[in-house]
Design a protein around this motif. Sequence first.
Motif, PDB file in Angstrom:
ATOM      1  N   PHE A 194       0.818  -1.211   0.000  1.00  0.00           N
ATOM      2  CA  PHE A 194       0.000   0.000   0.000  1.00  0.00           C
ATOM      3  C   PHE A 194       0.855   1.266   0.000  1.00  0.00           C
ATOM      4  O   PHE A 194       0.330   2.378   0.011  1.00  0.00           O
ATOM      5  N   GLY A 195       2.179   1.095   0.021  1.00  0.00           N
ATOM      6  CA  GLY A 195       3.078   2.247   0.047  1.00  0.00           C
ATOM      7  C   GLY A 195       3.390   2.752   1.438  1.00  0.00           C
ATOM      8  O   GLY A 195       4.067   3.774   1.595  1.00  0.00           O
ATOM      9  N   ASN A 196       2.890   2.064   2.480  1.00  0.00           N
ATOM     10  CA  ASN A 196       3.204   2.467   3.852  1.00  0.00           C
ATOM     11  C   ASN A 196       4.645   2.092   4.152  1.00  0.00           C
ATOM     12  O   ASN A 196       5.029   0.926   4.004  1.00  0.00           O
ATOM     13  N   ARG A 197       5.438   3.085   4.572  1.00  0.00           N
ATOM     14  CA  ARG A 197       6.858   2.853   4.777  1.00  0.00           C
ATOM     15  C   ARG A 197       7.208   2.830   6.254  1.00  0.00           C
ATOM     16  O   ARG A 197       6.626   3.572   7.059  1.00  0.00           O
ATOM     17  N   LEU A 198       8.126   1.958   6.587  1.00  0.00           N
ATOM     18  CA  LEU A 198       8.713   1.965   7.926  1.00  0.00           C
ATOM     19  C   LEU A 198       9.995   2.763   7.834  1.00  0.00           C
ATOM     20  O   LEU A 198      10.975   2.337   7.219  1.00  0.00           O
ATOM     21  N   GLY A 199       9.976   3.978   8.399  1.00  0.00           N
ATOM     22  CA  GLY A 199      11.151   4.833   8.381  1.00  0.00           C
ATOM     23  C   GLY A 199      12.010   4.594   9.604  1.00  0.00           C
ATOM     24  O   GLY A 199      11.879   3.582  10.288  1.00  0.00           O
ATOM     25  N   TYR A 200      12.851   5.578   9.901  1.00  0.00           N
ATOM     26  CA  TYR A 200      13.798   5.417  10.996  1.00  0.00           C
ATOM     27  C   TYR A 200      13.271   5.968  12.317  1.00  0.00           C
ATOM     28  O   TYR A 200      13.929   5.848  13.340  1.00  0.00           O
ATOM     29  N   GLY A 201      12.114   6.614  12.288  1.00  0.00           N
ATOM     30  CA  GLY A 201      11.482   7.035  13.530  1.00  0.00           C
ATOM     31  C   GLY A 201      11.727   8.462  13.951  1.00  0.00           C
ATOM     32  O   GLY A 201      11.144   8.925  14.926  1.00  0.00           O
ATOM     33  N   ALA A 202      12.577   9.182  13.220  1.00  0.00           N
ATOM     34  CA  ALA A 202      12.874  10.561  13.613  1.00  0.00           C
ATOM     35  C   ALA A 202      11.878  11.556  13.039  1.00  0.00           C
ATOM     36  O   ALA A 202      11.794  12.696  13.503  1.00  0.00           O
ATOM     37  N   GLY A 203      11.144  11.165  12.021  1.00  0.00           N
ATOM     38  CA  GLY A 203      10.092  12.024  11.481  1.00  0.00           C
ATOM     39  C   GLY A 203      10.529  13.033  10.443  1.00  0.00           C
ATOM     40  O   GLY A 203       9.749  13.905  10.059  1.00  0.00           O
ATOM     41  N   TYR A 204      11.769  12.928   9.961  1.00  0.00           N
ATOM     42  CA  TYR A 204      12.281  13.931   9.015  1.00  0.00           C
ATOM     43  C   TYR A 204      11.447  14.011   7.743  1.00  0.00           C
ATOM     44  O   TYR A 204      11.236  15.092   7.187  1.00  0.00           O
ATOM     45  N   TYR A 205      10.982  12.873   7.255  1.00  0.00           N
ATOM     46  CA  TYR A 205      10.282  12.869   5.971  1.00  0.00           C
ATOM     47  C   TYR A 205       8.773  13.102   6.101  1.00  0.00           C
ATOM     48  O   TYR A 205       8.102  13.348   5.106  1.00  0.00           O
ATOM     49  N   ASP A 206       8.225  13.045   7.306  1.00  0.00           N
ATOM     50  CA  ASP A 206       6.768  13.132   7.466  1.00  0.00           C
ATOM     51  C   ASP A 206       6.204  14.444   6.925  1.00  0.00           C
ATOM     52  O   ASP A 206       5.279  14.444   6.102  1.00  0.00           O
ATOM     53  N   SER A 207       6.737  15.581   7.387  1.00  0.00           N
ATOM     54  CA  SER A 207       6.194  16.862   6.931  1.00  0.00           C
ATOM     55  C   SER A 207       6.585  17.139   5.488  1.00  0.00           C
ATOM     56  O   SER A 207       5.822  17.755   4.736  1.00  0.00           O
ATOM     57  N   PHE A 208       7.761  16.687   5.083  1.00  0.00           N
ATOM     58  CA  PHE A 208       8.206  16.886   3.709  1.00  0.00           C
ATOM     59  C   PHE A 208       7.257  16.210   2.724  1.00  0.00           C
ATOM     60  O   PHE A 208       6.793  16.824   1.760  1.00  0.00           O
ATOM     61  N   LEU A 209       6.941  14.951   2.948  1.00  0.00           N
ATOM     62  CA  LEU A 209       6.048  14.226   2.042  1.00  0.00           C
ATOM     63  C   LEU A 209       4.657  14.853   2.027  1.00  0.00           C
ATOM     64  O   LEU A 209       4.002  14.913   0.979  1.00  0.00           O
ATOM     65  N   LYS A 210       4.224  15.327   3.169  1.00  0.00           N
ATOM     66  CA  LYS A 210       2.886  15.926   3.275  1.00  0.00           C
ATOM     67  C   LYS A 210       2.775  17.196   2.447  1.00  0.00           C
ATOM     68  O   LYS A 210       1.706  17.500   1.895  1.00  0.00           O
ATOM     69  N   ASP A 211       3.873  17.927   2.319  1.00  0.00           N
ATOM     70  CA  ASP A 211       3.837  19.236   1.668  1.00  0.00           C
ATOM     71  C   ASP A 211       4.181  19.205   0.177  1.00  0.00           C
ATOM     72  O   ASP A 211       4.198  20.242  -0.478  1.00  0.00           O
ATOM     73  N   LEU A 212       4.445  18.038  -0.363  1.00  0.00           N
ATOM     74  CA  LEU A 212       4.789  17.942  -1.782  1.00  0.00           C
ATOM     75  C   LEU A 212       3.572  18.203  -2.670  1.00  0.00           C
ATOM     76  O   LEU A 212       2.426  17.977  -2.267  1.00  0.00           O
ATOM     77  N   ALA A 213       3.830  18.649  -3.890  1.00  0.00           N
ATOM     78  CA  ALA A 213       2.753  18.853  -4.868  1.00  0.00           C
ATOM     79  C   ALA A 213       2.130  17.506  -5.230  1.00  0.00           C
ATOM     80  O   ALA A 213       2.806  16.476  -5.231  1.00  0.00           O
TER      81      ALA A 213
END
Length: 204
Positions: A135-154
């Motif tokens: 489904f595209g759900n990713r297990l990241g490293y837990g620091a949250g660096y990509y969470d807001s970045f992905l949310k704000d993309l076009a």
Amino acid sequence: MQSVANNHKVILRSYFRSKRNQISDRDWADRSTAINNHIIHAEWYNSAKTVHSYVSMNHSKEVNTHSLIQKILGSKKRLMVPVMQDNRSLKHAYVQDWNALIPNEWGVMEPKSQVFVQPEDIDVVFVPLLAIDGFGNRLGYGAGYYDSFLKDLAPSTITVGLVFNDFVVKKVPVDSWDIPLDAFITERGFIPCNHNKELPYNTS
């Protein structure tokens, strides 16, 4: 209080880090090369003008992006790389030369001269991860660096995870703030996840 999903993620992160570290250097290199080859022959990559890529931590056996980045730099595409901030967010910088990258305090390669730009016109983002599901759900490293970045993309930006095939799982635990990726690539090929987005890829 941590969610049940978050507690489960902590356990999974430890497991997948250990599993990835057990990959032999030769196998890691060969599988990374196969993933990079899938990328550079893909229609959606070749049509992209601006590409955002993480710079892999090769000592942690992330899918190696170093040769991919050098191919991007040798093309007519613009390359953006992430720069980690103290508040667990990312800023973004254009890079024109591999030698402009140096390791930060965590060993992540970042630009020496950090002139930040807004990532408004990114066509493709290559995202690091430990594991992913269909489904595209990713297990990241837990620091949250990509969470807001992905949310704000076009909406038009294609987000693609790079992952070895045996790190694709049936289901990754999900929290409310998690943003699924549009697709992922393993050594076996390109797997679309977002069936509501028309992705410019071919299946040949």
